[in-house]
Design a protein around this motif. Structure first.
Motif, PDB file in Angstrom:
ATOM      1  N   VAL A 358      -2.513 -12.284  -3.818  1.00  0.00           N
ATOM      2  CA  VAL A 358      -1.480 -12.107  -2.782  1.00  0.00           C
ATOM      3  C   VAL A 358      -0.513 -10.994  -3.163  1.00  0.00           C
ATOM      4  N   LEU A 359      -0.029 -11.030  -4.390  1.00  0.00           N
ATOM      5  CA  LEU A 359       0.945 -10.034  -4.831  1.00  0.00           C
ATOM      6  C   LEU A 359       0.368  -8.625  -4.782  1.00  0.00           C
ATOM      7  N   SER A 360      -0.821  -8.445  -5.345  1.00  0.00           N
ATOM      8  CA  SER A 360      -1.390  -7.095  -5.415  1.00  0.00           C
ATOM      9  C   SER A 360      -1.799  -6.585  -4.040  1.00  0.00           C
ATOM     10  N   SER A 361      -2.332  -7.460  -3.189  1.00  0.00           N
ATOM     11  CA  SER A 361      -2.733  -7.032  -1.854  1.00  0.00           C
ATOM     12  C   SER A 361      -1.522  -6.626  -1.018  1.00  0.00           C
ATOM     13  N   THR A 362      -0.460  -7.414  -1.088  1.00  0.00           N
ATOM     14  CA  THR A 362       0.742  -7.117  -0.313  1.00  0.00           C
ATOM     15  C   THR A 362       1.410  -5.836  -0.799  1.00  0.00           C
ATOM     16  N   LEU A 363       1.605  -5.722  -2.105  1.00  0.00           N
ATOM     17  CA  LEU A 363       2.287  -4.548  -2.647  1.00  0.00           C
ATOM     18  C   LEU A 363       1.464  -3.280  -2.461  1.00  0.00           C
ATOM     19  N   SER A 364       0.163  -3.360  -2.687  1.00  0.00           N
ATOM     20  CA  SER A 364      -0.672  -2.168  -2.514  1.00  0.00           C
ATOM     21  C   SER A 364      -0.710  -1.753  -1.045  1.00  0.00           C
ATOM     22  N   GLY A 365      -0.704  -2.736  -0.126  1.00  0.00           N
ATOM     23  CA  GLY A 365      -0.691  -2.413   1.302  1.00  0.00           C
ATOM     24  C   GLY A 365       0.569  -1.671   1.700  1.00  0.00           C
ATOM     25  N   ILE A 366       1.721  -2.121   1.198  1.00  0.00           N
ATOM     26  CA  ILE A 366       2.998  -1.456   1.504  1.00  0.00           C
ATOM     27  C   ILE A 366       3.003  -0.031   0.963  1.00  0.00           C
ATOM     28  N   LEU A 367       2.540   0.128  -0.261  1.00  0.00           N
ATOM     29  CA  LEU A 367       2.527   1.458  -0.876  1.00  0.00           C
ATOM     30  C   LEU A 367       1.536   2.388  -0.194  1.00  0.00           C
ATOM     31  N   ILE A 368       0.397   1.862   0.231  1.00  0.00           N
ATOM     32  CA  ILE A 368      -0.593   2.685   0.929  1.00  0.00           C
ATOM     33  C   ILE A 368      -0.023   3.184   2.248  1.00  0.00           C
ATOM     34  N   THR A 369       0.704   2.329   2.970  1.00  0.00           N
ATOM     35  CA  THR A 369       1.315   2.743   4.229  1.00  0.00           C
ATOM     36  C   THR A 369       2.356   3.842   3.988  1.00  0.00           C
ATOM     37  N   ARG A 370       3.142   3.708   2.942  1.00  0.00           N
ATOM     38  CA  ARG A 370       4.166   4.718   2.653  1.00  0.00           C
ATOM     39  C   ARG A 370       3.571   6.035   2.196  1.00  0.00           C
ATOM     40  N   LEU A 371       2.569   5.970   1.331  1.00  0.00           N
ATOM     41  CA  LEU A 371       2.026   7.172   0.723  1.00  0.00           C
ATOM     42  C   LEU A 371       0.877   7.791   1.510  1.00  0.00           C
ATOM     43  N   GLY A 372       0.164   6.956   2.287  1.00  0.00           N
ATOM     44  CA  GLY A 372      -1.003   7.460   3.007  1.00  0.00           C
ATOM     45  C   GLY A 372      -2.194   7.691   2.092  1.00  0.00           C
ATOM     46  N   ARG A 373      -2.138   7.184   0.886  1.00  0.00           N
ATOM     47  CA  ARG A 373      -3.206   7.348  -0.107  1.00  0.00           C
ATOM     48  C   ARG A 373      -3.692   5.983  -0.557  1.00  0.00           C
ATOM     49  N   TRP A 374      -4.981   5.886  -0.879  1.00  0.00           N
ATOM     50  CA  TRP A 374      -5.559   4.580  -1.182  1.00  0.00           C
ATOM     51  C   TRP A 374      -6.454   4.564  -2.413  1.00  0.00           C
ATOM     52  N   LYS A 375      -6.968   5.718  -2.838  1.00  0.00           N
ATOM     53  CA  LYS A 375      -7.995   5.724  -3.875  1.00  0.00           C
ATOM     54  C   LYS A 375      -7.490   5.174  -5.207  1.00  0.00           C
ATOM     55  N   ALA A 376      -6.283   5.533  -5.589  1.00  0.00           N
ATOM     56  CA  ALA A 376      -5.771   5.078  -6.887  1.00  0.00           C
ATOM     57  C   ALA A 376      -5.731   3.553  -6.954  1.00  0.00           C
ATOM     58  N   PHE A 377      -5.391   2.920  -5.840  1.00  0.00           N
ATOM     59  CA  PHE A 377      -5.325   1.459  -5.813  1.00  0.00           C
ATOM     60  C   PHE A 377      -6.718   0.837  -5.960  1.00  0.00           C
TER      61      PHE A 377
END
Length: 551
Positions: A358-377
């Protein structure tokens, strides 16, 4: 194929607002005053409020699907004892549903590109509900496995269609904004399922049959909410269903799964029967590829694999499914059989993994929306999965539970960062007309990997348990035949023999989790090779509407 006619949903109040604006100026001024609502509707954009309403019904359906998948895990040892099943049937109760779900996933996905997604979601809920009720009335393991197949057909639709509909409503860039509720539902279902299953089994006046019945009211409620809230554009076109492709894919996958499940127990790996089944599966799948390359509307469009992201994500999905489904499904068995915990306690012991997810999915989702990048996650998440499984590969029947919880947390963090984002990468790349087929293709191969994982790792576990049990009996000076009973008859064994068998299960579980760690390495390699593309800011519906407008 050209579109014959299109029906777009009308936002309540839109027409009134437009007319009011028209009374004070030109049509253009009216649209400006109303925030260009008409243009927004024509483009397929949905307001945040409409998205939340539709998401409510979809998340209820997703909750139903995941609950039904997880609620059985902690109840299975009790079901096996009650219906006098074997270790092989233990595996097949899970494999049967996964197999049906896997085989039907690409069919549901392709149909979602051709007909009403809303209708398909409701149909999948209906099939699932029927399978659940019938499974609850099963009087033998064989009958239970049959109805689990029906349940799996509905699950295949729910699991793939929910992801497809969400992609149609929400752009890849904005999807992180909604990843919190989605991750929460998935995680709540993952932990609530085993817990609820444990409570039901431990409650004398309920019994394990309610593990199937309890999902029925939730399924009916989700169907009603979907009917009220989900309204998406429907592109009406001549539907050409690839029946031959669907039949060949289903047959080929089924034969190969039967082969990997029975080989080594019913017949030797190098026997004629083994070669015949393997050969038949390969031939059927080869025919399926030949058919898919020639039909107008293939179930799995082969052109999708020409895209580097889709091809690599598919391979990564196979590895993820094999490791996660194949490894995690036996954790409940480990806690109950090897460590002696009740079904309810076994569910609670998975909480570290759920919290991490839950923690990693929620936080990574928020950061992906802000940054527009996903590969590092994805890279970090897949690496943590390898680490989590590797650490779990060191456990035995005496491992400290706090340490085990830490290992599960690491695995959960990796899962949360990998599962949803892998599908997101594909949905961000493919053409809008292929959104359903591409999403379901990734889900298909992930489920295929999971089904194979359960079968293969289950076979490895059974063989390893047999070896360790024989060795333990010999060390204790007990005749080897004394440990021949399966997990469905542990309570009937002499205490000394039962202890040896339980110890064998605890030590053997580490073997399959270590295998899962090795398989997860393939995910890291594939994810690292994917070329990152900035996330799109339009939903699948908007992109499709734009393509139609440009024609």
């Amino acid at each position: 194929m050209p579109t014959e006619s299109t029906a777009l949903p009308t936002e309540p109040g839109t027409e009134t607002e437009t007319k009011a604006g028209a009374g004070t100026g030109t049509k253009a001024e009216a649209e400006a005053k109303t925030g260009t609502e008409t243009g927004a509707e024509a483009s397929g954009r949905m307001e945040h409020r409409r998205v939340i309403e539709a998401l409510t019904g979809l998340l209820l359906a997703m909750l139903t699907a995941f609950l039904s998948s997880t609620i059985v895990s902690n109840a299975l040892p009790t079901i096996i004892r009650d219906l006098h099943g074997s270790q092989r049937q233990y595996t097949w109760v899970i494999t049967a549903a996964l197999l049906a779900s896997t085989a039907s996933t690409p069919i549901w996905g392709k149909l979602s590109d051709l007909v009403s997604k809303k209708l398909l979601v409701q149909l999948a809920i209906g099939v699932f509900t029927a399978g659940s009720v019938l499974a609850g009335f099963a009087q033998s393991m064989d009958v239970l496995i049959v109805w689990r197949v029906v349940q799996g057909l509905g699950l295949g639709g729910l699991q793939s269609l929910v992801v497809i509909v969400i992609a149609a409503m929400i752009s890849p860039r904005e999807r992180g904004r909604y990843s919190g509720p989605i991750a929460a539902v998935m995680s709540v279902a993952t932990v609530a399922g085993p817990l609820l299953g444990g409570v039901i089994v431990d409650t004398s006046w309920l019994g394990w049959r309610w593990c199937f019945f309890v999902c029925v009211p939730l399924a009916v409620l989700s169907a009603l909410v979907v009917q009220r809230t989900l309204n998406l554009p429907v592109v009406r076109r001549r539907v050409r269903i690839d029946y031959w492709g669907a039949a060949l894919i289903t047959a080929g996958v089924s034969v190969l799964l039967i082969w990997v499940t029975l080989a080594g127990s019913e017949f030797a790996w190098g026997s004629g029967t083994s070669f015949a089944l393997a050969g038949a599966g390969v031939v059927l799948l080869a025919l399926a590829v030949w058919v898919e390359s020639r039909v107008a509307e293939p179930i799995i469009p082969l052109r999708l694999f020409a895209d580097r992201t889709t091809a690599l994500a598919t391979v990564a999905g196979i590895a993820v499914g094999t490791a996660l489904f194949g490894g995690a499904v036996f954790l409940g068995q480990y806690f109950q059989i090897a460590r002696g915990y009740s079904p309810t306690a076994a569910g609670l012991l998975t909480l570290p993994m759920i919290i991490g997810s839950v923690l990693s999915s929620t936080l990574s989702g928020i950061l992906i929306t802000r940054l527009g990048r996903w590969k590092a996650f994805l890279v970090v998440g897949s690496a943590l999965m390898v680490a989590g499984f590797g650490l779990l590969g060191t456990i035995d029947h005496t491992t400290d539970m706090v340490l085990l919880g830490a290992f599960l947390f690491v695995l959960g963090v990796g899962m949360g960062m990998t599962m949803q984002n892998l599908v997101l990468a594909v949905q961000n790349t493919v053409a809008p007309a292929d959104l359903g087929a591409a999403s379901s293709t990734v889900a298909f191969f992930r489920s295929l990997g999971g089904t194979v994982g359960v079968s293969v790792l289950g076979a490895i576990l059974a063989g390893r348990v047999g070896t360790l049990t024989t060795q333990g009996l010999a060390d204790a000076g007990i005749p080897a035949g004394s440990g021949g009973a399966g997990i469905g008859s542990l309570d009937q064994l002499p205490p000394a023999v039962a202890t040896i068998v339980r110890t064998a299960y605890g030590d053997a579980t580490a073997t399959i989790l270590l295998v899962a760690a090795v398989l997860s390495i393939a995910t890291v390699v594939c994810v690292a090779a994917i070329r990152e593309v900035p996330l799109r800011t339009q939903s699948g519906t908007q992109r499709l509407a734009g393509e139609r407008a440009a024609v």
